[in-house]
Every structure is written in C-alpha cells, then in structure tokens.
Scaffold this motif. Structure first.
Motif, PDB file in Angstrom:
ATOM      1  N   GLU A  10       0.873  -1.171   0.000  1.00 37.79           N
ATOM      2  CA  GLU A  10       0.000   0.000   0.000  1.00 37.79           C
ATOM      3  C   GLU A  10       0.908   1.218   0.000  1.00 37.79           C
ATOM      4  N   ALA A  11       0.810   2.009  -1.055  1.00 38.68           N
ATOM      5  CA  ALA A  11       1.695   3.158  -1.217  1.00 38.68           C
ATOM      6  C   ALA A  11       1.062   4.165  -2.163  1.00 38.68           C
ATOM      7  N   ARG A  12       1.746   5.276  -2.332  1.00 40.76           N
ATOM      8  CA  ARG A  12       1.323   6.276  -3.319  1.00 40.76           C
ATOM      9  C   ARG A  12       2.109   6.057  -4.610  1.00 40.76           C
ATOM     10  N   THR A  13       1.586   6.639  -5.683  1.00 41.04           N
ATOM     11  CA  THR A  13       2.250   6.500  -6.969  1.00 41.04           C
ATOM     12  C   THR A  13       3.080   7.729  -7.300  1.00 41.04           C
ATOM     13  N   LEU A  14       4.126   7.496  -8.065  1.00 42.77           N
ATOM     14  CA  LEU A  14       4.887   8.565  -8.693  1.00 42.77           C
ATOM     15  C   LEU A  14       4.701   8.328 -10.191  1.00 42.77           C
ATOM     16  N   VAL A  15       4.187   9.321 -10.891  1.00 42.40           N
ATOM     17  CA  VAL A  15       3.826   9.159 -12.302  1.00 42.40           C
ATOM     18  C   VAL A  15       4.837   9.854 -13.204  1.00 42.40           C
ATOM     19  N   VAL A  16       5.306   9.096 -14.196  1.00 44.12           N
ATOM     20  CA  VAL A  16       6.128   9.635 -15.276  1.00 44.12           C
ATOM     21  C   VAL A  16       5.459   9.181 -16.569  1.00 44.12           C
ATOM     22  N   ARG A  17       4.837  10.109 -17.264  1.00 51.38           N
ATOM     23  CA  ARG A  17       4.019   9.786 -18.423  1.00 51.38           C
ATOM     24  C   ARG A  17       4.822   9.367 -19.649  1.00 51.38           C
ATOM     25  N   GLN A  18       6.080   9.664 -19.678  1.00 48.12           N
ATOM     26  CA  GLN A  18       6.904   9.406 -20.856  1.00 48.12           C
ATOM     27  C   GLN A  18       6.924   7.922 -21.220  1.00 48.12           C
ATOM     28  N   GLY A 136       0.212  10.461  -7.496  1.00 48.41           N
ATOM     29  CA  GLY A 136       0.163  10.533  -6.041  1.00 48.41           C
ATOM     30  C   GLY A 136      -0.991   9.793  -5.408  1.00 48.41           C
ATOM     31  N   ILE A 137      -1.792   9.111  -6.213  1.00 45.30           N
ATOM     32  CA  ILE A 137      -2.951   8.392  -5.670  1.00 45.30           C
ATOM     33  C   ILE A 137      -2.471   7.212  -4.818  1.00 45.30           C
ATOM     34  N   ARG A 138      -3.223   6.905  -3.780  1.00 44.72           N
ATOM     35  CA  ARG A 138      -2.907   5.743  -2.947  1.00 44.72           C
ATOM     36  C   ARG A 138      -3.401   4.491  -3.667  1.00 44.72           C
ATOM     37  N   ILE A 139      -2.523   3.490  -3.721  1.00 41.51           N
ATOM     38  CA  ILE A 139      -2.823   2.255  -4.445  1.00 41.51           C
ATOM     39  C   ILE A 139      -2.470   1.067  -3.571  1.00 41.51           C
ATOM     40  N   VAL A 140      -3.218  -0.008  -3.725  1.00 48.53           N
ATOM     41  CA  VAL A 140      -2.935  -1.265  -3.035  1.00 48.53           C
ATOM     42  C   VAL A 140      -2.685  -2.315  -4.104  1.00 48.53           C
ATOM     43  N   ILE A 141      -1.524  -2.941  -4.029  1.00 45.46           N
ATOM     44  CA  ILE A 141      -1.187  -4.027  -4.938  1.00 45.46           C
ATOM     45  C   ILE A 141      -1.109  -5.293  -4.096  1.00 45.46           C
ATOM     46  N   GLU A 151      -7.683   4.243  -4.135  1.00 52.05           N
ATOM     47  CA  GLU A 151      -8.600   4.770  -3.126  1.00 52.05           C
ATOM     48  C   GLU A 151      -9.911   5.237  -3.731  1.00 52.05           C
ATOM     49  N   ASP A 152      -9.974   5.341  -5.051  1.00 53.35           N
ATOM     50  CA  ASP A 152     -11.252   5.720  -5.662  1.00 53.35           C
ATOM     51  C   ASP A 152     -11.816   4.553  -6.479  1.00 53.35           C
ATOM     52  N   ASP A 153     -11.832   4.629  -7.774  1.00 54.45           N
ATOM     53  CA  ASP A 153     -12.586   3.666  -8.566  1.00 54.45           C
ATOM     54  C   ASP A 153     -11.764   2.737  -9.452  1.00 54.45           C
ATOM     55  N   ILE A 154     -10.479   2.727  -9.354  1.00 49.26           N
ATOM     56  CA  ILE A 154      -9.675   1.891 -10.249  1.00 49.26           C
ATOM     57  C   ILE A 154      -9.443   0.531  -9.605  1.00 49.26           C
ATOM     58  N   ARG A 155      -9.770  -0.518 -10.364  1.00 52.61           N
ATOM     59  CA  ARG A 155      -9.525  -1.887  -9.939  1.00 52.61           C
ATOM     60  C   ARG A 155      -9.094  -2.679 -11.164  1.00 52.61           C
ATOM     61  N   ALA A 156      -8.059  -3.496 -11.008  1.00 53.05           N
ATOM     62  CA  ALA A 156      -7.576  -4.275 -12.150  1.00 53.05           C
ATOM     63  C   ALA A 156      -6.905  -5.553 -11.687  1.00 53.05           C
ATOM     64  N   GLN A 157      -6.922  -6.535 -12.569  1.00 51.25           N
ATOM     65  CA  GLN A 157      -6.196  -7.789 -12.387  1.00 51.25           C
ATOM     66  C   GLN A 157      -4.907  -7.687 -13.190  1.00 51.25           C
ATOM     67  N   PHE A 158      -3.897  -8.423 -12.771  1.00 51.15           N
ATOM     68  CA  PHE A 158      -2.665  -8.522 -13.550  1.00 51.15           C
ATOM     69  C   PHE A 158      -2.143  -9.943 -13.394  1.00 51.15           C
ATOM     70  N   THR A 159      -1.193 -10.299 -14.225  1.00 53.12           N
ATOM     71  CA  THR A 159      -0.615 -11.638 -14.144  1.00 53.12           C
ATOM     72  C   THR A 159       0.878 -11.541 -13.870  1.00 53.12           C
ATOM     73  N   VAL A 160       1.371 -12.540 -13.193  1.00 52.42           N
ATOM     74  CA  VAL A 160       2.802 -12.678 -12.925  1.00 52.42           C
ATOM     75  C   VAL A 160       3.136 -14.149 -13.151  1.00 52.42           C
ATOM     76  N   GLU A 161       4.236 -14.401 -13.838  1.00 54.67           N
ATOM     77  CA  GLU A 161       4.658 -15.775 -14.085  1.00 54.67           C
ATOM     78  C   GLU A 161       4.676 -16.512 -12.736  1.00 54.67           C
ATOM     79  N   PRO A 162       4.078 -17.727 -12.666  1.00 58.58           N
ATOM     80  CA  PRO A 162       3.884 -18.397 -11.371  1.00 58.58           C
ATOM     81  C   PRO A 162       5.146 -18.611 -10.531  1.00 58.58           C
ATOM     82  N   PHE A 163       6.251 -19.043 -11.135  1.00 62.79           N
ATOM     83  CA  PHE A 163       7.468 -19.263 -10.346  1.00 62.79           C
ATOM     84  C   PHE A 163       7.987 -17.940  -9.794  1.00 62.79           C
TER      85      PHE A 163
END
Length: 193
Positions: A10-18, A136-141, A151-163
């Motif tokens: 649980e942390a805030r984001t730092l955004v670099v759009r490039q 700077g939004i607070r996010i939980v991964i 903390e607002d309306d964004i929710r998503a699934q992601f995948t990570v190689e199992p090992f």
C-alpha cells in the motif's frame, strides 16, 4: 542480499508519463561500475534529477531524497526497453520503489525485476490511462490475488509468471528458492543413487 517478501503493498504512486523509458535513463551507463546493489538509488534517473554540475533539478518528478511513500512508479508504455542491465531494477529498488506499473514493460527488464524483488505490473490501456492521470494516488497491490486498486474507482487484475510470483511472495530469488529446498534435493539424490 535477498529481496523482501512481497505480498501486499500500500503506497502512493509517482507518475512519469513518458513512453520508451530505457535502462540508460533508469541508470546511466557511467554508474555501472559496481556489482553490488547498495547505493545505486542515488543514480536512479540521475540525468532527470541532476544538472551536469550535479545540482538537483527543480523540475524533476523524482525527489532527491528517494521515493518516500511513493513506492509505485507508474510509467508510460514500453518501460525498461534498451539494454539488459540488471542494475536498472537494483537502482529502482534502492531508490525506494517496490513496483512499476505500465501498459507494456520490456521483457528483459521484467525478468530482471522479478528476479530481484521489484514487481513489474502490466495493466490494460484503460487502467494505465487512469493511473497516469492520478499522480500521487494511494494504491494497493495484492500479489496473492494479483489485483490492484486505488482509493477511488480503479480496480484491475494482472498476471505474474507463477514461479516468479512464488519467489516474490517468499522473498527469495530463484537461487534462494533452490537453496530453500536443499534437504529435499539431497534426499532425492540419495534415493536415486
């Protein structure tokens, strides 16, 4: 140095759009003179953070003191492209990041990140665009469920190689995983002899 277990962040984001941030931007080649990870954070995004005479740039999105509570880097597409330097995830971790989010992360960078305890998270275009718009939004991964939410309306699934996911959850690199099973390996070899 073994990575820390990664279960939930649980942390805030730092955004670099490039887009197309390559490994030479993450850590310039002139700082690749060491084979240890410690201290590389001061060189992370060095040319973005400092002038040619080593003075902090006021316009840099990266705080001089490190990531602080902004432990999640949200970057433009094709993050980590370029050379295969393992120093890039080392520098990001030492700077204070625990995860990188993008719509597209270069394969070699992703592999190096996973082996060293930095979680690369690829999300769909819509989620990516929404995160880029909310610095700077607070996010939980949550690595257990492979979900992220804000903390607002964004929710998503992601995948990570199992090992790689198992290694991150256990706080070991691939070699550490093998060493953790040393007794079972020895027993198998003894039985097979």
């Amino acid at each position: 140095m073994q990575p820390e277990p990664f279960t939930r962040l649980e942390a805030r984001t730092l955004v670099v759009r490039q887009s197309n941030i390559d490994t030479d931007q993450i850590i310039p080649a002139r700082f690749l003179t060491t084979t240890t990870r410690e201290g590389l954070g001061k060189s992370a995004f060095y040319d973005w953070r400092y002038t040619e005479d080593d003075q902090p740039k006021n316009a840099s999105p990266f705080p001089v003191a490190g990531a602080g509570d902004r432990q999640v880097l949200v970057a433009g597409a094709n993050f980590g492209c370029g050379s295969s330097r393992e120093h890039a995830p080392w520098a990001l971790l030492d700077y204070g990041f625990r995860a990188v989010i993008s719509s597209d992360i270069a394969d070699i960078f992703k592999s190096n990140a996973l082996k060293n305890g930095l979680l690369p998270v690829e999300v769909d275009q819509r989620t990516h665009a929404a995160l880029l718009e909310r610095p700077g939004i607070r996010i939980v991964i949550d690595l257990e469920s492979c979900t992220l939410e804000t903390e607002d309306d964004i929710r998503a699934q992601f995948t990570v190689e199992p090992f790689a996911r198992r290694c991150l959850l256990d706080g070991v690199d691939p070699l550490g995983h093998i060493v953790a099973h040393e007794e079972a390996i020895a027993a198998y070899e003894a039985a097979a002899a």
